[in-house]
Write a protein that holds these residues in place. Structure first.
Motif, short mmCIF file in Angstrom:
data_model
loop_
_atom_site.label_atom_id
_atom_site.label_comp_id
_atom_site.label_asym_id
_atom_site.label_seq_id
_atom_site.Cartn_x
_atom_site.Cartn_y
_atom_site.Cartn_z
N PHE A 2 0.84 -1.19 0.00
CA PHE A 2 0.00 0.00 0.00
C PHE A 2 0.88 1.24 0.00
CE2 PHE A 2 -2.48 -3.23 2.27
CZ PHE A 2 -3.66 -3.20 1.56
N LEU A 3 0.45 2.28 -0.72
CA LEU A 3 1.09 3.58 -0.66
C LEU A 3 0.06 4.61 -0.23
CD1 LEU A 3 3.25 3.69 -3.94
CD2 LEU A 3 4.04 3.29 -1.61
N SER A 4 0.51 5.62 0.48
CA SER A 4 -0.38 6.70 0.90
C SER A 4 0.41 7.99 0.97
CB SER A 4 -1.01 6.39 2.27
OG SER A 4 0.00 6.12 3.24
N GLN A 5 -0.32 9.10 0.97
CA GLN A 5 0.27 10.43 1.09
C GLN A 5 -0.25 11.08 2.37
OE1 GLN A 5 1.00 12.08 -3.35
NE2 GLN A 5 -1.09 12.32 -2.66
N LEU A 6 0.62 11.80 3.04
CA LEU A 6 0.21 12.45 4.27
C LEU A 6 1.17 13.58 4.61
CD1 LEU A 6 1.52 10.51 7.35
CD2 LEU A 6 1.78 9.54 5.08
N HIS A 7 0.78 14.36 5.60
CA HIS A 7 1.66 15.37 6.19
C HIS A 7 2.14 14.86 7.53
CE1 HIS A 7 -0.50 18.46 3.55
NE2 HIS A 7 0.77 18.56 3.23
N LEU A 8 3.41 15.07 7.81
CA LEU A 8 3.93 14.80 9.14
C LEU A 8 3.46 15.91 10.08
CD1 LEU A 8 7.60 13.71 8.26
CD2 LEU A 8 5.61 12.25 8.73
N PRO A 9 3.57 15.72 11.39
CA PRO A 9 3.13 16.77 12.32
C PRO A 9 3.75 18.13 12.07
CG PRO A 9 3.46 14.71 13.51
CD PRO A 9 3.95 14.48 12.10
N ASP A 10 4.97 18.16 11.50
CA ASP A 10 5.60 19.46 11.22
C ASP A 10 5.18 20.06 9.88
OD1 ASP A 10 6.93 17.96 9.34
OD2 ASP A 10 8.93 18.27 10.16
N GLY A 11 4.26 19.38 9.16
CA GLY A 11 3.76 19.88 7.89
C GLY A 11 4.46 19.32 6.67
N THR A 12 5.54 18.57 6.86
CA THR A 12 6.25 18.00 5.72
C THR A 12 5.37 16.98 5.01
OG1 THR A 12 8.35 18.23 6.90
CG2 THR A 12 8.33 16.73 5.01
N PRO A 73 -4.52 9.38 -1.89
CA PRO A 73 -3.31 8.64 -2.21
C PRO A 73 -2.62 9.07 -3.50
CG PRO A 73 -5.25 7.27 -2.52
CD PRO A 73 -5.71 8.52 -1.85
N VAL A 74 -3.27 9.88 -4.32
CA VAL A 74 -2.61 10.53 -5.45
C VAL A 74 -3.31 11.87 -5.67
CG1 VAL A 74 -4.08 9.50 -7.25
CG2 VAL A 74 -1.77 10.26 -7.83
N ALA A 146 -11.86 16.82 -5.04
CA ALA A 146 -11.31 15.65 -4.36
C ALA A 146 -11.16 15.96 -2.87
CB ALA A 146 -9.97 15.26 -4.96
N VAL A 147 -11.78 15.14 -2.03
CA VAL A 147 -11.80 15.37 -0.59
C VAL A 147 -10.89 14.34 0.10
CG1 VAL A 147 -13.27 15.30 1.47
CG2 VAL A 147 -14.10 16.38 -0.64
N ALA A 148 -10.07 14.79 1.00
CA ALA A 148 -9.14 13.90 1.69
C ALA A 148 -9.88 12.92 2.58
CB ALA A 148 -8.16 14.73 2.52
N PRO A 149 -9.34 11.74 2.77
CA PRO A 149 -9.92 10.80 3.73
C PRO A 149 -10.02 11.44 5.11
CG PRO A 149 -8.22 9.74 2.42
CD PRO A 149 -8.14 11.20 2.11
N GLY A 150 -11.16 11.28 5.74
CA GLY A 150 -11.39 11.88 7.05
C GLY A 150 -11.99 13.26 7.01
N ALA A 151 -11.89 13.95 5.88
CA ALA A 151 -12.48 15.29 5.75
C ALA A 151 -13.95 15.18 5.36
CB ALA A 151 -11.70 16.10 4.71
N PRO A 216 -7.96 5.77 2.33
CA PRO A 216 -6.73 6.52 2.52
C PRO A 216 -5.49 5.91 1.83
CG PRO A 216 -7.85 6.11 4.62
CD PRO A 216 -8.49 5.23 3.59
N GLU A 217 -5.53 4.58 1.61
CA GLU A 217 -4.37 3.91 1.04
C GLU A 217 -4.65 3.45 -0.39
OE1 GLU A 217 -1.90 1.63 4.14
OE2 GLU A 217 -3.96 1.28 4.79
N MET A 218 -3.58 3.32 -1.17
CA MET A 218 -3.68 2.83 -2.53
C MET A 218 -3.06 1.44 -2.60
SD MET A 218 -2.12 4.47 -6.06
CE MET A 218 -0.45 4.62 -5.41
#
Length: 329
Positions: A2-12, A73-74, A146-151, A216-218
């Protein structure tokens, strides 16, 4: 994998790979689109590109999802270059709900929905190298929808309904030479207005112009032939509707190859660098069971084959019900 995209707590912004229970950051990757284009350029598969780069620190995906840091995820740096589209009447059993919405007075006079469904049954799975029956096709919107998972999925103020459609979506990128490449598959909620659609079949296009969520995952790799999941509507902490849904080619009247051909046969959809999210359809709707959702409800779509569940609440925008005035220049 699985691949996913996210922000780390610092915004990265990062890409995560999960195989088994633990997810790790993919080295040197901030987006799956860029990762895929790099793989194409190097002549590698997406999985091989990830292996080539290697992984680093572990990441807690459930925590990121709970904290609102998961992304689709994309995506595309320019949302106008992400296209969300879909096909309907593709699943065995999907015609019954649609047929009931568009029933004609004479039961012997087949609705257009049933005619389309029969075309798929008879010619939706052609032999390799051949072209099968055209499916129903519709436009959902671009990356701005496109709406993010959880939003939250926001229904416009003029909408008559806000209903879920639990589906599988194919995720694609177009190479520099115009060839479409499939990155993988994700759970999806093809959010629609079924009351508007029921009012007149020619309003189907209007009913589909709504936001949608996927992830959330691909899942990277082949789509399982038989997929079983569960779709729920939650209200005030309690489940008011729950039903299993089926997908995968074993439960479909069209092959994936046929659906993909009839989308990407248009040169418009083979523009280098563009991203496509294509919804493959469903046979399961809470609307078909008389459920009328309202703001504050939450949709939950789960399938273990696709990793983390997809959850989205419903909101409604009260500010877009007034007439839109166009100014002349």
């Amino acid at each position: 994998m699985f691949l996913s995209q996210l922000h780390l707590p610092d915004g990265t912004r990062v890409v995560a790979k999960r195989q088994g229970e633990t997810a790790h950051l993919v080295r040197g990757a901030s987006g799956t689109r860029e990762l895929a284009l790099a793989a194409i350029e190097a002549g590698r598969s997406l999985a091989d590109e990830v292996a080539f780069r290697g992984v680093g620190d572990p990441v807690d995906l459930p925590a990121a999802l709970a904290q609102g840091r998961m992304l689709p995820p994309v995506d595309h740096i320019d949302p106008a270059h992400l296209h969300m589209t879909g096909t309907g009447l593709t699943h065995l059993g999907s015609a019954s709900t649609r047929d009931a919405m568009h029933q004609k007075t004479d039961p012997e006079d087949l609705t257009d929905s049933m005619k389309m469904f029969r075309m798929g049954l008879e010619g939706g799975k052609p032999a390799a190298g051949q072209i099968g029956a055209q499916p129903e096709w519709f436009y959902k919107g671009n990356g701005y929808a496109a709406v993010a998972p959880g939003a939250a999925l926001t229904s416009p103020g003029f909408a008559l309904d806000a209903g879920e459609e639990p589906e599988i979506a194919g995720l694609y990128v177009i190479a520099t030479d115009g060839r479409p490449f499939r990155l993988g598959f994700a759970l999806a909620n093809e959010f629609s207005d079924h009351v508007t659609e029921r009012g007149n079949y020619l309003w189907l296009a209007h009913s589909k112009l709504r936001p949608a969520s996927f992830g959330p995952e691909m899942l990277v790799g082949d789509l399982p032939a038989h997929i079983e999941g569960v779709s729920r509507v939650i209200r005030d902490g309690s489940t008011i509707w729950e039903k299993p849904f089926l997908s995968g080619e074993a439960n479909m009247s069209h092959s994936l190859a046929n659906l993909e051909h009839h989308h990407f046969k248009y040169a418009l959809f083979r523009q280098p660098g563009d991203v496509h999210v294509h919804f493959f359809g469903t046979a399961t709707l809470s609307f078909a069971d008389g459920i009328s959702t309202r703001p504050g409800d939450e949709f939950q779509i789960e399938c273990t084959a696709f990793g983390l569940p997809l959850r989205n609440a419903i909101t409604q925008d009260p500010n877009d019900a007034a007439p839109v005035a166009v100014a002349a220049l």
